[in-house]
Design a protein around this motif. Structure first.
Motif, PDB file in Angstrom:
ATOM      1  N   ASP A   8      -8.906   2.111   5.795  1.00 33.10           N
ATOM      2  CA  ASP A   8      -9.718   1.341   4.586  1.00 33.10           C
ATOM      3  C   ASP A   8      -9.721   2.424   3.430  1.00 33.10           C
ATOM      4  O   ASP A   8     -10.784   1.903   2.573  1.00 33.10           O
ATOM      5  CB  ASP A   8     -10.833   0.913   5.191  1.00 33.10           C
ATOM      6  N   TRP A   9      -9.197   3.498   3.068  1.00 33.18           N
ATOM      7  CA  TRP A   9      -9.362   4.096   2.145  1.00 33.18           C
ATOM      8  C   TRP A   9      -9.413   3.505   0.619  1.00 33.18           C
ATOM      9  O   TRP A   9     -10.251   3.649  -0.309  1.00 33.18           O
ATOM     10  CB  TRP A   9      -8.448   5.379   2.260  1.00 33.18           C
ATOM     11  N   TYR A  10      -8.461   2.530   0.792  1.00 34.46           N
ATOM     12  CA  TYR A  10      -8.532   1.764  -0.600  1.00 34.46           C
ATOM     13  C   TYR A  10      -9.255   0.585  -0.922  1.00 34.46           C
ATOM     14  O   TYR A  10      -9.330   0.293  -1.904  1.00 34.46           O
ATOM     15  CB  TYR A  10      -7.011   1.166  -0.597  1.00 34.46           C
ATOM     16  N   LEU A  11     -10.306   0.433   0.166  1.00 35.16           N
ATOM     17  CA  LEU A  11     -11.165  -0.790   0.101  1.00 35.16           C
ATOM     18  C   LEU A  11     -12.525  -0.296  -0.437  1.00 35.16           C
ATOM     19  O   LEU A  11     -13.367  -0.939  -0.816  1.00 35.16           O
ATOM     20  CB  LEU A  11     -11.261  -1.389   1.195  1.00 35.16           C
ATOM     21  N   PHE A  12     -12.506   1.343  -0.421  1.00 33.09           N
ATOM     22  CA  PHE A  12     -14.125   1.777  -0.727  1.00 33.09           C
ATOM     23  C   PHE A  12     -14.447   1.242  -2.184  1.00 33.09           C
ATOM     24  O   PHE A  12     -15.570   1.070  -2.424  1.00 33.09           O
ATOM     25  CB  PHE A  12     -13.761   3.426  -0.709  1.00 33.09           C
ATOM     26  N   ARG A  72       0.917  -1.238  -0.103  1.00 30.66           N
ATOM     27  CA  ARG A  72       0.027  -0.030   0.101  1.00 30.66           C
ATOM     28  C   ARG A  72       1.071   1.234  -0.038  1.00 30.66           C
ATOM     29  O   ARG A  72       0.369   2.262  -0.640  1.00 30.66           O
ATOM     30  CB  ARG A  72      -0.950   0.114   1.258  1.00 30.66           C
ATOM     31  N   ILE A  73       1.928   1.273   0.735  1.00 34.28           N
ATOM     32  CA  ILE A  73       2.868   2.297   0.788  1.00 34.28           C
ATOM     33  C   ILE A  73       3.440   2.760  -0.685  1.00 34.28           C
ATOM     34  O   ILE A  73       3.490   3.923  -0.988  1.00 34.28           O
ATOM     35  CB  ILE A  73       4.065   2.101   1.790  1.00 34.28           C
ATOM     36  N   LEU A  74       3.904   1.560  -1.378  1.00 26.36           N
ATOM     37  CA  LEU A  74       4.528   1.638  -2.662  1.00 26.36           C
ATOM     38  C   LEU A  74       3.379   2.085  -3.335  1.00 26.36           C
ATOM     39  O   LEU A  74       3.673   3.013  -4.424  1.00 26.36           O
ATOM     40  CB  LEU A  74       4.973   0.514  -3.182  1.00 26.36           C
ATOM     41  N   HIS A  75       2.224   1.542  -3.523  1.00 22.93           N
ATOM     42  CA  HIS A  75       0.792   1.948  -4.252  1.00 22.93           C
ATOM     43  C   HIS A  75       0.473   3.204  -4.318  1.00 22.93           C
ATOM     44  O   HIS A  75       0.322   4.056  -5.404  1.00 22.93           O
ATOM     45  CB  HIS A  75       0.053   0.941  -4.169  1.00 22.93           C
ATOM     46  N   SER A  76       0.275   3.753  -3.072  1.00 23.05           N
ATOM     47  CA  SER A  76       0.236   5.359  -3.070  1.00 23.05           C
ATOM     48  C   SER A  76      -0.893   5.938  -3.768  1.00 23.05           C
ATOM     49  O   SER A  76      -1.792   5.105  -4.377  1.00 23.05           O
ATOM     50  CB  SER A  76       1.407   6.007  -2.793  1.00 23.05           C
ATOM     51  N   PHE A  77      -0.723   7.112  -3.937  1.00 22.81           N
ATOM     52  CA  PHE A  77      -1.816   7.969  -4.789  1.00 22.81           C
ATOM     53  C   PHE A  77      -1.276   9.288  -4.729  1.00 22.81           C
ATOM     54  O   PHE A  77      -0.444   9.809  -4.045  1.00 22.81           O
ATOM     55  CB  PHE A  77      -3.131   7.906  -3.943  1.00 22.81           C
ATOM     56  N   ALA A  78      -2.061  10.036  -5.407  1.00 26.74           N
ATOM     57  CA  ALA A  78      -1.679  11.506  -5.775  1.00 26.74           C
ATOM     58  C   ALA A  78      -2.379  12.269  -4.539  1.00 26.74           C
ATOM     59  O   ALA A  78      -3.881  11.973  -4.309  1.00 26.74           O
ATOM     60  CB  ALA A  78      -2.386  11.958  -7.185  1.00 26.74           C
ATOM     61  N   PRO A  79      -1.802  13.125  -3.792  1.00 24.93           N
ATOM     62  CA  PRO A  79      -2.486  13.711  -2.825  1.00 24.93           C
ATOM     63  C   PRO A  79      -3.811  14.627  -3.108  1.00 24.93           C
ATOM     64  O   PRO A  79      -3.897  15.126  -4.377  1.00 24.93           O
ATOM     65  CB  PRO A  79      -1.569  14.910  -2.285  1.00 24.93           C
ATOM     66  N   ALA A 127       0.764  10.259   6.023  1.00 25.92           N
ATOM     67  CA  ALA A 127       0.617   9.361   4.986  1.00 25.92           C
ATOM     68  C   ALA A 127       0.561   7.797   5.271  1.00 25.92           C
ATOM     69  O   ALA A 127      -0.256   6.901   4.795  1.00 25.92           O
ATOM     70  CB  ALA A 127       2.077   9.696   4.180  1.00 25.92           C
ATOM     71  N   PHE A 128       1.243   7.689   6.345  1.00 24.75           N
ATOM     72  CA  PHE A 128       0.940   6.119   7.081  1.00 24.75           C
ATOM     73  C   PHE A 128      -0.473   5.828   7.458  1.00 24.75           C
ATOM     74  O   PHE A 128      -0.896   4.690   7.241  1.00 24.75           O
ATOM     75  CB  PHE A 128       2.017   5.900   8.033  1.00 24.75           C
ATOM     76  N   TYR A 129      -1.166   6.848   8.008  1.00 23.44           N
ATOM     77  CA  TYR A 129      -2.612   6.507   8.478  1.00 23.44           C
ATOM     78  C   TYR A 129      -3.396   6.398   7.279  1.00 23.44           C
ATOM     79  O   TYR A 129      -4.149   5.640   7.366  1.00 23.44           O
ATOM     80  CB  TYR A 129      -3.034   7.914   9.187  1.00 23.44           C
ATOM     81  N   CYS A 130      -2.996   6.948   6.304  1.00 20.48           N
ATOM     82  CA  CYS A 130      -3.930   6.992   4.970  1.00 20.48           C
ATOM     83  C   CYS A 130      -3.719   5.491   4.359  1.00 20.48           C
ATOM     84  O   CYS A 130      -4.883   4.893   4.065  1.00 20.48           O
ATOM     85  CB  CYS A 130      -3.594   8.003   3.851  1.00 20.48           C
ATOM     86  N   VAL A 131      -2.552   5.159   4.331  1.00 22.91           N
ATOM     87  CA  VAL A 131      -2.565   3.863   3.420  1.00 22.91           C
ATOM     88  C   VAL A 131      -2.730   2.550   4.339  1.00 22.91           C
ATOM     89  O   VAL A 131      -3.066   1.524   4.129  1.00 22.91           O
ATOM     90  CB  VAL A 131      -1.014   3.394   3.018  1.00 22.91           C
ATOM     91  N   ASN A 132      -2.897   2.892   5.880  1.00 22.25           N
ATOM     92  CA  ASN A 132      -2.875   1.940   6.595  1.00 22.25           C
ATOM     93  C   ASN A 132      -4.620   1.699   7.234  1.00 22.25           C
ATOM     94  O   ASN A 132      -5.005   1.054   7.850  1.00 22.25           O
ATOM     95  CB  ASN A 132      -2.416   2.126   8.336  1.00 22.25           C
ATOM     96  N   ASP A 174      -8.840  14.991   0.714  1.00 23.30           N
ATOM     97  CA  ASP A 174      -9.045  14.207   1.981  1.00 23.30           C
ATOM     98  C   ASP A 174      -7.647  13.528   2.473  1.00 23.30           C
ATOM     99  O   ASP A 174      -7.635  13.267   3.719  1.00 23.30           O
ATOM    100  CB  ASP A 174      -9.987  13.129   1.693  1.00 23.30           C
ATOM    101  N   HIS A 175      -6.764  13.343   1.612  1.00 23.89           N
ATOM    102  CA  HIS A 175      -5.553  12.661   1.966  1.00 23.89           C
ATOM    103  C   HIS A 175      -4.392  13.407   1.158  1.00 23.89           C
ATOM    104  O   HIS A 175      -3.820  13.449   0.096  1.00 23.89           O
ATOM    105  CB  HIS A 175      -5.373  11.143   1.275  1.00 23.89           C
ATOM    106  N   ARG A 176      -3.862  14.452   2.224  1.00 26.60           N
ATOM    107  CA  ARG A 176      -2.905  15.469   1.867  1.00 26.60           C
ATOM    108  C   ARG A 176      -1.461  14.834   1.689  1.00 26.60           C
ATOM    109  O   ARG A 176      -0.656  15.588   1.120  1.00 26.60           O
ATOM    110  CB  ARG A 176      -3.187  16.632   2.418  1.00 26.60           C
ATOM    111  N   PHE A 177      -1.226  13.782   2.385  1.00 25.42           N
ATOM    112  CA  PHE A 177       0.244  13.513   2.436  1.00 25.42           C
ATOM    113  C   PHE A 177       0.138  11.996   1.781  1.00 25.42           C
ATOM    114  O   PHE A 177      -0.777  11.273   1.888  1.00 25.42           O
ATOM    115  CB  PHE A 177       0.566  13.116   3.930  1.00 25.42           C
ATOM    116  N   SER A 178       1.248  11.600   1.199  1.00 24.23           N
ATOM    117  CA  SER A 178       1.240  10.421   0.425  1.00 24.23           C
ATOM    118  C   SER A 178       3.024  10.023   0.079  1.00 24.23           C
ATOM    119  O   SER A 178       3.957  10.828   0.686  1.00 24.23           O
ATOM    120  CB  SER A 178       0.836  10.399  -1.022  1.00 24.23           C
TER     121      SER A 178
END
Length: 472
Positions: free
Chosen positions: A369-373, A298-305, A362-367, A308-312
């Motif tokens: 459930d954001w990616y499961l929606f 998930r950390i590597l996959h990440s996303f564009a800030p 950033a760690f909170y974002c990937v840890n 809602d998720h300003r850190f990545s």
């Protein structure tokens, strides 16, 4: 693949308007050449034959496309000769076209490269093998030096002794120049800046360099240093869909294949910058933190800030960077130890000494459930605490799907990486193009859930293959 097409368009822009090339890389009047056509045609062929076929199949397919293409593009003299004699020597014309096919096929896991080897010279064989290895390793996240160490002795020895800097040469010379352009670059745009300064065909230099550079840096944005912006935005978004209006099917094929192979969020997609930064080691609270393969993914996959998720995070040449929109906060590396990943070498960006704050956010974002929606089709993550299976799903196949998704969420969401790998291995064993295309349409995560559902219910209703899951 899109990197090669962007490189081709950038070369066309450079040859007509050098100032525009440096200010925005591509202008609206840029046109595709036969190099881009080779990528487009090869991707369509690979999509139809993902597990390999004969060289005659490839010859017939490309000859068919050659006859039916409108050719509203810029075609080199070599390509024109090849088009006039489609039944002649398949590789006699177009060094660049051959390299584009080799590179494109590397994004498919089958034995497609076997159909490239009819009557090729030894140099061409080595060029194909080395180019495909470079692309596959970079796309997995290898650093430049790691890739160099993995290349065979023929490549490294010839790179040091051939006169590729002054002689145009054949396939290996172009590959040496492209590797040099990429190795000495700091992002996608700078690699293309290096490419236009080389001897040989600028279009081939740029297209091949773009293909390699995109594997590490991405291709979505052209980043400029502030001092060269003249007050303009330092970020230029590279939306090339408009240049491929005549090839909507092929555009979708390439996009789908890149997303299927996607491993890490790269520098040129990160919306940060290419300014020079000074880093200093810092004793972070996260130093030596052990994380499992799924969180690492998930950390590597990440996303564009976003809002809602300003850190990545993004990955660049062996380092993982912590960033906020347009700002790099710090970086670190991973060490693989006994099945887990250890965070090491934490460093602050001296301009923004906020490593721990940025990493925590950033760690909170990937840890979470954001990616499961958008992974589950029937089970709603938002309401999982109180929701039972909806009545409209009862006593139907949808109830099984809902139940399988619920089981995956409650018991296995932290093992998504493992299930993605298992699902892909199953695809490779079955060698079913229809199933592969279905899986790619779903994406790795959703297909991993579908594969789990199949495994779950196969205990009671065994199936010979995964075809039944198409109803998902």
């Amino acid at each position: 693949m899109f990197g090669a097409i962007i490189g081709d368009l950038a070369a066309n822009t450079y040859l007509r308007r050098k100032e525009t090339f440096y200010s925005q890389l591509i202008d609206d009047d840029a046109r595709l050449s036969e190099l881009s056509l080779s990528v487009i045609w090869a991707s369509k062929f690979a999509n139809s034959n993902p597990y390999g076929c004969s060289v005659n199949d490839l010859r017939g397919f490309i000859n068919f496309l050659n006859k039916n293409d409108t050719f509203s593009t810029l075609i080199s003299p070599f390509a024109k000769e090849w088009c006039k004699d489609p039944n002649g020597e398949f590789y006699k014309y177009g060094v660049g076209m051959y390299l584009m096919r080799c590179g494109t096929f590397s994004f498919w896991e089958g034995e497609l490269k076997d159909c490239l080897y009819e009557r090729v010279e030894k140099e061409d064989w080595y060029a194909c093998e080395c180019l495909q290895k470079i692309l596959q390793l970079l796309y997995k996240g290898y650093s430049k030096d790691e890739v160099w160490r993995c290349l065979n002795g023929v490549f490294t020895d010839c790179y040091n002794h051939w006169k590729w800097r002054t002689e145009e040469g054949g396939t290996m010379n172009y590959l040496f120049r492209a590797w040099n352009n990429f190795y000495n670059a700091f992002d996608f745009g700078s690699a293309l800046h290096n490419a236009v300064k080389q001897v040989g065909d600028i279009r081939i230099n740029c297209a091949l360099t773009g293909m390699i550079a995109a594997a590490m840096y991405g291709y979505q944005t052209y980043l400029k240093k502030i001092k060269y912006c003249d007050g303009n935005d330092p970020i230029v978004y590279l939306d090339i869909k408009q240049y491929l209006e005549s090839y909507p099917e092929e555009y979708s094929i390439i996009k789908r294949q890149l997303e299927w192979n996607y491993v890490f969020w790269p520098k040129n997609n990160s919306r940060t910058n290419v300014e020079r930064h000074v880093y200093k080691p810092v004793k972070s609270h996260f130093l030596n933190l052990r994380i499992n393969p799924e969180i690492h993914r998930r950390i590597l996959h990440s996303f564009a800030p976003d809002w809602d998720h300003r850190f990545s995070f993004y990955k660049d040449n062996g380092w993982t960077y912590v960033c906020r929109s347009f700002r790099i906060l710090g970086r670190f590396k991973f060490k693989y130890v006994n099945g887990d990943f250890i965070i090491s070498d934490t460093q602050n960006n001296m301009d923004f000494p906020e490593f721990d704050t940025g990493f925590h956010e950033a760690f909170y974002c990937v840890n979470s459930d954001w990616y499961l929606f958008n992974v589950f089709k029937y089970f709603r993550v938002y309401y999982h605490d109180t929701q039972n299976c909806p009545d409209e799903y009862r006593e139907s196949l949808k109830e099984k799907f809902w139940y399988g998704e619920m089981m995956f969420y409650t018991q296995l969401k932290n093992k998504m990486y493992e299930w993605i790998q298992r699902a892909k291995r199953s695809l490779n064993e079955q060698k079913n193009p229809k199933l592969l295309h279905y899986a790619q349409d779903l994406g790795p995560e959703r297909f991993a859930v579908a594969f789990y559902i199949n495994e779950l219910f196969a205990k009671w209703t065994p199936y010979d293959n995964l075809d039944w899951i198409f109803e998902y």
